[in-house]
Design a protein around this motif. Structure first.
Motif, PDB file in Angstrom:
ATOM      1  N   SER A 125      -3.435  13.373  -3.007  1.00 14.36           N
ATOM      2  CA  SER A 125      -3.638  12.258  -2.075  1.00 14.36           C
ATOM      3  C   SER A 125      -2.351  12.048  -1.288  1.00 14.36           C
ATOM      4  O   SER A 125      -1.307  12.622  -1.606  1.00 14.36           O
ATOM      5  CB  SER A 125      -4.018  10.979  -2.821  1.00 14.36           C
TER       6      SER A 125
ATOM      7  N   GLN B  70      -3.692   5.207   5.810  1.00 13.08           N
ATOM      8  CA  GLN B  70      -5.149   5.298   5.727  1.00 13.08           C
ATOM      9  C   GLN B  70      -5.852   4.012   6.167  1.00 13.08           C
ATOM     10  O   GLN B  70      -6.780   4.072   6.994  1.00 13.08           O
ATOM     11  CB  GLN B  70      -5.584   5.708   4.321  1.00 13.08           C
TER      12      GLN B  70
ATOM     13  N   VAL C 290      -9.042   6.177   0.741  1.00 12.11           N
ATOM     14  CA  VAL C 290      -9.322   4.761   0.497  1.00 12.11           C
ATOM     15  C   VAL C 290     -10.709   4.437   1.040  1.00 12.11           C
ATOM     16  O   VAL C 290     -11.137   4.967   2.084  1.00 12.11           O
ATOM     17  CB  VAL C 290      -8.253   3.842   1.131  1.00 12.11           C
TER      18      VAL C 290
ATOM     19  N   ALA D 184      -0.731   6.709   1.973  1.00 16.99           N
ATOM     20  CA  ALA D 184      -1.335   5.454   1.506  1.00 16.99           C
ATOM     21  C   ALA D 184      -1.334   4.338   2.548  1.00 16.99           C
ATOM     22  O   ALA D 184      -2.389   3.725   2.790  1.00 16.99           O
ATOM     23  CB  ALA D 184      -0.639   4.996   0.223  1.00 16.99           C
TER      24      ALA D 184
ATOM     25  N   HIS E 176       0.854  -1.199   0.000  1.00  7.89           N
ATOM     26  CA  HIS E 176       0.000   0.000   0.000  1.00  7.89           C
ATOM     27  C   HIS E 176       0.888   1.247   0.000  1.00  7.89           C
ATOM     28  O   HIS E 176       0.848   2.048   0.940  1.00  7.89           O
ATOM     29  CB  HIS E 176      -0.919  -0.010   1.214  1.00  7.89           C
ATOM     30  N   ASN E 177       1.641   1.430  -1.065  1.00  6.80           N
ATOM     31  CA  ASN E 177       2.663   2.479  -1.082  1.00  6.80           C
ATOM     32  C   ASN E 177       2.566   3.423  -2.271  1.00  6.80           C
ATOM     33  O   ASN E 177       3.415   4.311  -2.411  1.00  6.80           O
ATOM     34  CB  ASN E 177       4.056   1.843  -1.058  1.00  6.80           C
ATOM     35  N   GLN E 178       1.567   3.257  -3.099  1.00  8.43           N
ATOM     36  CA  GLN E 178       1.388   4.142  -4.251  1.00  8.43           C
ATOM     37  C   GLN E 178       0.192   5.062  -3.993  1.00  8.43           C
ATOM     38  O   GLN E 178      -0.464   4.973  -2.961  1.00  8.43           O
ATOM     39  CB  GLN E 178       1.202   3.316  -5.524  1.00  8.43           C
ATOM     40  N   TYR E 179      -0.071   5.937  -4.966  1.00  2.83           N
ATOM     41  CA  TYR E 179      -1.161   6.898  -4.775  1.00  2.83           C
ATOM     42  C   TYR E 179      -2.459   6.206  -4.365  1.00  2.83           C
ATOM     43  O   TYR E 179      -2.951   5.339  -5.084  1.00  2.83           O
ATOM     44  CB  TYR E 179      -1.451   7.648  -6.070  1.00  2.83           C
ATOM     45  N   PRO E 180      -3.045   6.599  -3.251  1.00  6.09           N
ATOM     46  CA  PRO E 180      -4.399   6.131  -2.955  1.00  6.09           C
ATOM     47  C   PRO E 180      -5.406   6.979  -3.740  1.00  6.09           C
ATOM     48  O   PRO E 180      -5.039   8.005  -4.331  1.00  6.09           O
ATOM     49  CB  PRO E 180      -4.516   6.372  -1.453  1.00  6.09           C
TER      50      PRO E 180
END
Length: 388
Positions: free
Chosen positions: A262, A268, A58, A265, A49-53
């Motif tokens: 955003s 959230q 989320v 990531a 979970h490390n890229q643009y949310p």
């Protein structure tokens, strides 16, 4: 932005670092949040979970915020259209004010006020109209809403009321009667209320936080802002949220997408799970902070300061005039040398020559969201201020 320089928090934190003083200025805890929250964030990092949310947040967090508002306050929200995740509450306030106010409009602010409020009103091109919170006449030390001053701050140009309760820096929790006056004036002038409630769970001595959105007629004209930073003691994560009617949240979202778009990531989904920890967690944290509040108040009193009893937040406002100090800013800049402690002048939360400036001039804000050891050390050092 002429007239706005580095924030007082940056100045005082740098002063603490340079001098080795105990930092009771900036309001950040020296302990981390619940272990389950930290573990969930670490797991989210490990599992990708490390890229643009999504820009709005989320889905798990949007849904958790909606559940929280229902469970705590009976507010029903559609997670898809009535909740927006922001880079902390500060961005939430900025997105809301920039979306709703512009040149020719006026924004009513209660002073003393968190310093970002004046800056974002200036960025919007609107004019700030201030009403003072004043020390109550009963000598309790509570800062109360001046109803006549609030009414006088409204005009046909009022577009937004920027509210904060529990209130930084004074520690006041606005009563239902005070909130009702704000609501009545917002309804009368067809204004939107943007309410910063980041300390919503940090209230003491049986005080009750009442969101203004729960008052009759206010849900449809209120944007409510909170964050994980204060609720879960993770101020560096910068995960906040805005809730309210879909059309107002959409307006804030339109601005927010051109601020940070955003962020956060892996934090959230961790915050989403933490929001379901339940009321016992909040009660235990508030009880511990109340104990630390009392520890600091007793130490300040022993050092010669006059203090009230804050009803919420992280902060005690102290009056150093019994010690012979008349200017809080001068005292804060000298305090590391005098006693090895850093505070923040309350005047930094007021517009120059504004309605609260004179009363705030001597006052200093100290934070108690620190360990017992740090608070004991600070209190011992502050005794150096007492005349011998």
């Amino acid at each position: 932005m002429r007239g706005f320089g580095p924030t007082v928090f940056a100045e005082m934190t740098a002063l603490a670092q340079r001098t080795g003083a105990v930092n009771l200025g900036q309001g950040f805890p020296d302990t981390d949040g619940p272990a389950s929250l930290l573990a969930d964030a670490a797991e989210a990092i490990r599992t990708g979970h490390n890229q643009y949310p999504p820009g709005a947040g989320v889905p798990a967090l949007l849904e958790a915020v909606a559940r929280h508002q229902r469970r705590c306050y009976g507010l029903e929200l559609d997670p898809a259209s009535q909740v927006l995740v922001t880079a902390g509450a500060t961005e939430g306030v900025a997105a809301a004010v920039l979306a709703l106010a512009g040149p020719g409009d006026e924004v009513v602010v209660l002073e003393p006020a968190y310093d970002s409020y004046a800056a974002v009103v200036a960025l919007s091109g609107a004019r700030q109209r201030s009403a003072a919170l004043r020390p109550a006449a009963d000598g309790s030390g509570r800062f109360a809403l001046d109803g006549a001053a609030l009414r006088a701050a409204f005009s046909p140009r009022t577009r937004v009321v920027l509210l904060n309760s529990p209130h930084n820096p004074t520690g006041t929790v606005l009563t239902v009667e005070e909130l009702q006056l704000v609501a009545d004036l917002a309804l009368e002038h067809d204004a939107v209320v943007v309410t910063d409630e980041v300390y919503e769970h940090l209230v003491f001595d049986g005080a009750r936080h009442v969101p203004i959105a729960t008052l009759p007629g206010m849900a449809e004209r209120t944007l409510t802002i909170s964050s994980a930073g204060k609720t879960f003691s993770v101020t560096g994560w910068k995960i906040g949220w805005v809730t309210g009617p879909a059309e107002l949240v959409s307006a804030a979202r339109t601005v927010k997408q051109f601020l940070t778009y955003s962020g956060g990531a892996p934090f959230q989904p961790a915050v989403a799970r933490a929001l379901d920890l339940g009321d016992d967690f909040h009660r235990e944290l508030a009880a511990d902070l109340q104990r630390r509040r009392d520890l600091l108040r007793e130490g300040l009193s022993a050092a010669g300061f006059a203090t009230g009893t804050p009803e919420g937040t992280y902060f005690v406002v102290a009056d150093p005039r019994p010690l012979g100090f008349e200017d809080g800013t001068e005292l804060c800049r000298a305090l590391p040398q005098l006693a090895g402690v850093v505070g923040v002048p309350v005047s930094a939360f007021c517009t120059p020559d504004g309605p609260a400036a004179a009363a705030a001039r001597p006052l200093v804000r100290f934070t108690f969201c620190k360990s017992d050891a740090v608070l004991h050390e600070a209190c011992e050092r502050l005794r150096a201020l007492r005349p011998r």
